[in-house]
Design an enzyme around this catalytic site. Sequence first.
Site, PDB file in Angstrom:
ATOM      1  N   GLY A  33       0.826  -1.207   0.000  1.00  0.00           N
ATOM      2  CA  GLY A  33       0.000   0.000   0.000  1.00  0.00           C
ATOM      3  C   GLY A  33       0.850   1.241   0.000  1.00  0.00           C
ATOM      4  O   GLY A  33       2.054   1.172  -0.258  1.00  0.00           O
ATOM      5  N   ASN A  34       0.220   2.370   0.242  1.00  0.00           N
ATOM      6  CA  ASN A  34       0.973   3.626   0.290  1.00  0.00           C
ATOM      7  C   ASN A  34       0.358   4.551   1.340  1.00  0.00           C
ATOM      8  O   ASN A  34      -0.647   4.209   1.964  1.00  0.00           O
ATOM      9  CB  ASN A  34       1.026   4.276  -1.099  1.00  0.00           C
ATOM     10  N   ARG A  35       0.963   5.708   1.516  1.00  0.00           N
ATOM     11  CA  ARG A  35       0.636   6.552   2.659  1.00  0.00           C
ATOM     12  C   ARG A  35      -0.421   7.607   2.373  1.00  0.00           C
ATOM     13  O   ARG A  35      -0.622   8.493   3.202  1.00  0.00           O
ATOM     14  CB  ARG A  35       1.926   7.236   3.136  1.00  0.00           C
TER      15      ARG A  35
END
Length: 229
Positions: A33-35
Amino acid sequence: MGSTAGLTDLAGRHLVVSAGGTREYLDPVRFLGNRSSGLQGYALARAAAARGAEVTLVAANVTLPDPAGVTVVRVETTAELRAEVVAAAGSADAVVMAAAPADFRPTTVSDAKIKKSDDGSAPGIELAQNPDILHEISTHRTRSGSVIVGFAAETGDATGSVLDLARAKLARKGCDLLVVNDVSGGAVFGSPDNEAVILAADGATVEVPRGTKSALAHVIWDQVATRLG
Ligand code: CTP
Ligand code: CA
């Protein structure tokens, strides 16, 4: 933005916003995933609704409450985000891709949780590239006169400055506007503030000074409204 109070310039428009970051599962409990927090996308949805638009917000893994007066569609993966954005874009006057889709996904998703082995080794992860949603909706427009907006968080590198890279990305994507964040000096993730340069395919450049994500959202809708005519 006091100046936008009572503004109904987007009444009668159907606007689609994507927000958050997609997850690509390795197994039932793990993902890449990412932030992305979703704050900028949610600010865009709220601002559009406040200006009278009918808003569809496609939210990928965002933990914020649903904005009032907005239709929220929740997704997890890039494939789900693509399906919902493409479906909503069919009747949309404008689409803003504020979401951060994961660029890659594991080629296989294990049905069962992946177990550790006793010998201390780790499994490799084979990745495939995800479809480019912004490119797809920009180059296969179902509604003439629609306005399509992308976002880009860029750092300059040996091949060019932030704006050089952003101009090239705008052309590659085929969208009408690209909202560019210079993240060389640190991240904007989760911050209530944002500063940006909006590049237009017609050559215009709009500098937006540091301010709230709501203020940036209103400037983006100003630019969209101008181009919707
Ligand atoms: N985007 C998209 N589909 C993807 C990846 C990105 O629609 N699979 C959209 C994002 O929502 C954003 C814009 O494209 O509006 C630019 O995203 P960015 O990550 O900067 O572009 P990429 O083409 O993925 O390029 P990079 O290699 O720099 O990550
Ligand atoms: Ca990317």
